[in-house]
Write a protein that holds these residues in place. Structure first.
Motif, mmCIF file in Angstrom:
data_model
loop_
_atom_site.group_PDB
_atom_site.id
_atom_site.type_symbol
_atom_site.label_atom_id
_atom_site.label_comp_id
_atom_site.label_asym_id
_atom_site.label_seq_id
_atom_site.Cartn_x
_atom_site.Cartn_y
_atom_site.Cartn_z
ATOM 1 N N LEU A 121 0.927 -1.243 0.209
ATOM 2 C CA LEU A 121 -0.011 0.099 -0.148
ATOM 3 C C LEU A 121 0.620 1.163 -0.200
ATOM 4 O O LEU A 121 1.485 1.975 0.925
ATOM 5 C CB LEU A 121 -0.553 0.073 1.235
ATOM 6 N N GLY A 122 0.644 1.523 -1.007
ATOM 7 C CA GLY A 122 2.262 3.009 -1.471
ATOM 8 C C GLY A 122 3.574 2.240 -1.179
ATOM 9 O O GLY A 122 4.065 0.787 -0.864
ATOM 10 N N GLU A 123 4.920 3.727 -0.382
ATOM 11 C CA GLU A 123 6.421 3.099 -0.559
ATOM 12 C C GLU A 123 6.258 2.343 1.188
ATOM 13 O O GLU A 123 7.055 1.391 1.302
ATOM 14 C CB GLU A 123 6.819 4.069 -0.479
ATOM 15 N N THR A 124 5.418 2.464 2.124
ATOM 16 C CA THR A 124 5.926 2.704 3.594
ATOM 17 C C THR A 124 4.852 1.598 4.174
ATOM 18 O O THR A 124 4.600 1.427 5.522
ATOM 19 C CB THR A 124 6.180 4.121 4.134
ATOM 20 N N SER A 125 3.803 0.932 3.671
ATOM 21 C CA SER A 125 2.808 0.293 4.011
ATOM 22 C C SER A 125 2.980 -1.124 3.530
ATOM 23 O O SER A 125 2.913 -1.053 2.111
ATOM 24 C CB SER A 125 1.799 1.036 4.171
ATOM 25 N N ARG A 126 2.121 -1.844 4.824
ATOM 26 C CA ARG A 126 1.368 -3.353 3.358
ATOM 27 C C ARG A 126 0.071 -3.701 4.610
ATOM 28 O O ARG A 126 0.506 -4.162 5.614
ATOM 29 C CB ARG A 126 3.365 -4.549 3.736
ATOM 30 N N LEU A 127 -0.500 -4.897 3.991
ATOM 31 C CA LEU A 127 -1.292 -5.372 4.376
ATOM 32 C C LEU A 127 -1.331 -6.572 4.006
ATOM 33 O O LEU A 127 -1.480 -7.356 3.083
ATOM 34 C CB LEU A 127 -2.916 -4.610 3.736
ATOM 35 N N LYS A 128 -1.569 -7.623 4.971
ATOM 36 C CA LYS A 128 -0.990 -9.160 5.268
ATOM 37 C C LYS A 128 -2.764 -9.642 5.491
ATOM 38 O O LYS A 128 -2.956 -9.038 6.667
ATOM 39 C CB LYS A 128 -0.408 -9.706 5.920
ATOM 40 N N LEU A 129 -3.349 -9.855 4.903
ATOM 41 C CA LEU A 129 -4.895 -10.670 4.629
ATOM 42 C C LEU A 129 -4.541 -12.471 4.964
ATOM 43 O O LEU A 129 -4.009 -13.158 4.097
ATOM 44 C CB LEU A 129 -5.437 -10.611 3.828
ATOM 45 N N LEU A 130 -5.127 -12.851 5.798
ATOM 46 C CA LEU A 130 -4.976 -14.286 5.672
ATOM 47 C C LEU A 130 -6.734 -14.874 6.318
ATOM 48 O O LEU A 130 -7.416 -14.828 6.927
ATOM 49 C CB LEU A 130 -4.340 -15.452 6.984
ATOM 50 N N ALA A 131 -6.920 -16.280 5.294
ATOM 51 C CA ALA A 131 -8.515 -16.740 5.273
ATOM 52 C C ALA A 131 -7.715 -18.254 5.674
ATOM 53 O O ALA A 131 -7.645 -18.495 4.799
ATOM 54 C CB ALA A 131 -9.464 -16.399 4.396
ATOM 55 N N TYR A 132 -8.976 -18.570 6.222
ATOM 56 C CA TYR A 132 -8.501 -20.791 6.071
ATOM 57 C C TYR A 132 -9.946 -20.969 6.894
ATOM 58 O O TYR A 132 -10.956 -20.743 7.763
ATOM 59 C CB TYR A 132 -7.581 -20.761 7.369
ATOM 60 N N HIS A 133 -9.876 -22.244 6.563
ATOM 61 C CA HIS A 133 -11.352 -23.278 7.155
ATOM 62 C C HIS A 133 -10.579 -24.164 7.684
ATOM 63 O O HIS A 133 -9.942 -25.245 5.770
ATOM 64 C CB HIS A 133 -11.668 -23.055 5.825
ATOM 65 N N HIS A 134 -11.052 -24.859 8.207
ATOM 66 C CA HIS A 134 -10.509 -26.296 8.937
ATOM 67 C C HIS A 134 -11.872 -27.128 9.242
ATOM 68 O O HIS A 134 -12.904 -27.019 10.426
ATOM 69 C CB HIS A 134 -9.213 -26.180 10.013
ATOM 70 N N GLU A 135 -11.765 -28.759 8.955
ATOM 71 C CA GLU A 135 -12.840 -29.410 8.843
ATOM 72 C C GLU A 135 -12.025 -31.152 9.928
ATOM 73 O O GLU A 135 -11.123 -30.879 9.607
ATOM 74 C CB GLU A 135 -13.580 -30.014 8.350
ATOM 75 N N ASN A 136 -12.295 -31.305 10.624
ATOM 76 C CA ASN A 136 -11.858 -32.531 12.212
ATOM 77 C C ASN A 136 -13.220 -33.683 11.795
ATOM 78 O O ASN A 136 -13.993 -32.693 12.392
ATOM 79 C CB ASN A 136 -11.385 -32.297 12.755
ATOM 80 N N ARG A 137 -12.532 -34.750 11.864
ATOM 81 C CA ARG A 137 -13.736 -35.791 12.695
ATOM 82 C C ARG A 137 -12.507 -36.655 13.008
ATOM 83 O O ARG A 137 -11.410 -36.600 12.202
ATOM 84 C CB ARG A 137 -14.581 -36.791 11.105
ATOM 85 N N GLY A 138 -12.960 -37.409 14.271
ATOM 86 C CA GLY A 138 -12.366 -37.881 14.818
ATOM 87 C C GLY A 138 -13.094 -39.141 15.900
ATOM 88 O O GLY A 138 -13.904 -38.521 16.072
ATOM 89 N N GLN A 139 -11.974 -40.481 15.920
ATOM 90 C CA GLN A 139 -12.536 -40.876 16.919
ATOM 91 C C GLN A 139 -11.629 -41.525 17.816
ATOM 92 O O GLN A 139 -10.408 -41.673 17.335
ATOM 93 C CB GLN A 139 -13.520 -41.942 16.586
ATOM 94 N N GLY A 140 -11.911 -41.587 18.951
ATOM 95 C CA GLY A 140 -10.859 -42.486 19.772
ATOM 96 C C GLY A 140 -12.080 -43.494 20.899
ATOM 97 O O GLY A 140 -12.318 -43.322 21.606
ATOM 98 N N HIS A 141 -10.981 -45.052 20.473
ATOM 99 C CA HIS A 141 -11.853 -45.651 20.261
ATOM 100 C C HIS A 141 -11.074 -46.796 21.792
ATOM 101 O O HIS A 141 -9.728 -46.828 21.675
ATOM 102 C CB HIS A 141 -11.208 -47.158 19.778
#
Length: 763
Positions: free
Chosen positions: A329-349
């Motif tokens: 964003l110009g000579e002296t500024s920066r913008l960092k963006l991150l989007a994430y998605h996580h799905e989990n299925r688990g079983q402990g027997h």
């Protein structure tokens, strides 16, 4: 077992040796990989930082077999104790990491900025680095002992943060492939293909398939299948990225041991009953819920229903995706963006003795399978705006995450033994079922100021976390669990640091920070996974909080690096589940119920030394020493009696640790030998029981032959973990005030010596 693969490897090596081997500086490659990430410098001891920082790079993986988790690689760093009962450090029930008196659930973890949760075995807000990233794609990691970066997306970083970084795609078209074989039928195959640079765009896809048997009888199979893909697109001064990871893991769990079992001669190789079904059934008839005097029988040194069970297993399926952008964003500024998605299925027997199957029928058995089921569906965003204004390097950022989590516990009737390596459906009994809605918001702002021709650096900042956790207990279950809301928040948590360069190669640093942790939720237990009465009695709980002060000195030379740091930490509002009343009072007063209670503070103080010597090109000698004294500051009341823990050493916290690694890398040949000493550790709060200190060794060696047979490089390597075959108590998994008879099942055994051979090629 290794004869045939070794013959193949030698044949490939002889063919490749006819070609001119190209020199490969592994250290340079590792540094390039790390510098492509968000690290300011590749100094392994954090040159220029105002806090204690230690780093690992890709070259640090060579002493351990391919596939070793990033967490286990951290074990050589000062103040760090990593334990697991498998050679790769990937068995999640038995893995642990402690740092300056804090256990793994009180540290923070990210991968390329994606929050990984609190590393708990009972998943509720993330996943381990072993599942999030194929080990071969790890570029490096940054460990901040005590004081983590304000921008780290974590709600559990009371004692430090671990930031992992994945490799960027190569700018050249090609690929990598490797095959690893070893003891206990270890078989691992890895393949990666890179597109190379296509007008600023580059990407790779990669996959792993790994199988192994347990190192102890009955040698049940364990499997891991993973896929990683990463893309990077550079457009002028802007950078866009995408990452995808899938993981399918089936892990047979090892038995828990007690000191009494070891004294009775069952030994560190003692494991589950499988495949001896008759023996498991006979023991299960000794359990209170299924007791049968005629059929009850223990044998072979077993004298308790909890000395063994038929089998146990952990199943975990994960899908993780992210998109990111780094915009000018110009000579002296920066913008960092991150989007994430996580799905989990688990079983402990767990094949639960004393829980009947098919009661009242001809197929009745004294065992049923208990499963703990987990699901996670979370998505979030992070944003950070940075700009330069005179002497100020300013940054402001935010993190938001919504996590829909469910945990339930079921029992399944059985008619006989089978291999439980698949997900179970249609339970016969349901003990509890809870939905969790977890909302996390965190804002931070920080300023780095430089004075005196950049000799003096001052960092100041604050963060404001807010985690709101709401549980909703579903009806129709055997046990009544709580519905309600807990919020952990703080308007201002300050952090400050100062660094001063005494000379170009010598610097001082000092930092202070405050942090809070969100309340534990879901499958990991916590103040909401209790009865409604217990939750009501726990009203007014404050979140756990830490205050960390550290200071140190670093020095650098052409052939050496060194750092020393000292710290003081206060950990307040420590939470435990207990009943403060006597057995006579229970039921007579509303507050006399087992609940989570603030049991006071923990004080940690210590020092850490790192010294790295490079006497000649290609030779490095790494050393780390640490001393820590973490003590409970307050007694507490349980069962109507005072538990005298004030002044006692905290559990699973060695006072002294040391690691040393010598490595040689030149003209295609590489070799490493690592030693790690971990001091005595207690597993009771009153320090009446402990496990002794231990020294272990790992070794790796190999040769890179360079181009041959139409390939860019061929490499053969050998690795040995636990080189001296030392048997010892690895992870400590269960803690109590006291254990006078040594019967608490608190120990996971270490893995024996294991050997691995890898043949790798680049094309």
């Amino acid at each position: 077992m290794l004869t045939r693969p070794l013959t193949i490897a030698v044949a490939i090596a002889l063919c490749a040796a006819n070609a001119h081997a190209a020199d490969v500086d592994a250290t340079t490659e590792a540094n390039v990989a790390l510098s492509a990430q968000t690290l300011d410098t590749v100094s392994v001891i954090g040159q220029g930082e105002t806090r204690q920082v230690q780093r690992i790079t890709a070259v640090d993986k060579e002493v351990l077999p391919p596939g070793t988790s990033g967490q286990k690689i951290l074990d050589r760093l000062p103040g760090v104790s990593v334990q697991s009962n498998d050679a790769f450090g990937a068995n999640e029930e038995s893995q642990s990491i402690t740092l300056r008196g804090f256990d793994k659930s009180r540290l923070g973890y990210t991968l390329d900025g994606i929050p990984l949760g609190d590393n708990s075995y009972g998943n509720y807000n993330g996943l381990s680095i072993a599942r999030a990233l194929i080990a071969e794609n790890l570029a490096g990691a940054e460990l901040s002992q005590g004081i983590g970066s304000l921008g780290v997306a974590s709600t559990s970083n009371l004692g430090g943060t671990i930031q992992y970084f994945s490799q960027d795609p190569s700018t050249e078209f090609g690929g990598r492939a490797s095959v690893t074989v070893g003891d206990d039928n270890q078989r691992r195959g890895y393949l990666r293909v890179d597109t190379g640079d296509l007008n600023g765009f580059s990407a790779y896809v990669s996959g792993v398939h790994q199988e192994a048997d347990m190192w102890a009888e009955p040698n049940q199979n364990q499997t891991t299948r993973q896929f990683n893909a990463k893309a990077v697109w550079a457009v002028g001064d802007n950078r866009f990225g995408a990452f995808a990871a899938t993981s399918r893991v089936s892990q047979a769990n090892y038995a828990y041991l007690s000191k009494s079992m070891l004294a009775r001669g069952l030994g560190y190789d003692w494991n589950i009953y499988a495949p001896d079904w008759d023996r498991a059934v006979a023991a299960a008839y000794c359990a209170p819920g299924t007791y049968n005097a005629q059929k009850c029988a223990f044998s072979g040194g077993v004298n308790s229903i909890d000395d063994a069970y038929y089998q146990s297993r952990a199943l975990r399926d994960d899908n993780l995706y992210s998109l990111d952008a780094d915009l000018a964003l110009g000579e002296t500024s920066r913008l960092k963006l991150l989007a994430y998605h996580h799905e989990n299925r688990g079983q402990g027997h767990w094949w639960a003795p004393g829980q009947p199957s098919n009661p009242g029928t001809a197929q009745a058995l004294p065992i049923s399978i208990r499963s703990t089921n987990y699901t996670i569906n979370r998505q979030g965003i992070t944003a950070a705006l940075s700009w330069q204004w005179g002497i100020h390097a300013l940054e402001a950022g935010l993190w938001y995450e919504r996590n829909d989590h469910n945990v339930e516990r079921n029992f399944y009737y059985i008619t006989g033994p089978f291999l439980d390596d698949g997900y179970l459906n249609y339970p016969d009994r349901r003990l509890f079922d809870q939905d969790f809605d977890i909302r996390t918001r965190q804002f931070y702002v920080q300023d780095r100021m430089r004075f005196l021709d950049d000799r003096l650096t001052v960092d100041v900042g604050i963060k404001s976390p807010n985690t709101r956790m709401t549980a909703n207990a579903k009806p129709g279950t055997e046990a009544s669990y709580a519905s309600g809301t807990l919020t952990a928040k703080e308007s201002v948590l300050p952090q400050a640091g100062i660094g001063f360069k005494l000379s170009q190669n010598q610097e001082l640093f000092a930092s202070y920070s405050e942090n809070i942790a969100a309340f534990v939720g879901g499958g990991s237990g916590g103040p909401l996974q209790v009865s409604p009465e217990s939750f009501a009695a726990s009203a007014g709980l404050e979140p756990e909080k830490s205050k960390t002060l550290e200071a140190g000195f670093r020095t650098f030379g052409e052939r050496y690096q060194a750092s020393i740091a000292a710290y003081h930490v206060m950990f307040d509002n420590r939470l435990l589940s207990l009943n403060p009343c006597t057995s006579i009072e229970v039921g007579t007063r509303p507050e006399c119920i087992t609940r989570f209670i603030n049991v006071g503070s923990v004080k940690s103080q210590g020092a850490e030394l790192t010294f790295i010597l490079k006497p000649v090109d290609g030779l490095q000698w790494y050393n780390a020493l640490s001393w820590n004294k973490s003590t409970y500051e307050d007694n507490y009341t349980s069962g109507g009696a005072i538990v005298p823990v004030a002044g006692k050493i905290t559990v699973d916290t060695p006072e002294r640790m040391a690691s040393s690694e010598i490595s040689w890398n030149r003209d295609g040949f590489f070799a490493s030998l690592r030693a790690k000493y971990t001091g005595k550790r207690y597993y009771t709060y009153t320090n009446d029981q402990s496990v002794p200190g231990v020294t272990t060794f790992d070794a790796g060696m190999g040769y890179s032959f360079g181009p041959g047979m139409g390939l860019r490089d061929i490499k053969v390597s050998l690795n040995a973990t636990n080189l001296t075959n030392k048997r010892y108590a690895g992870q400590l998994s269960s803690f109590a005030p006291t254990d006078p008879t040594g019967t608490r099942y608190a120990i996971h055994a270490s893995a024996p010596r294991q050997l691995f051979m890898t043949v790798a090629a680049e094309f």
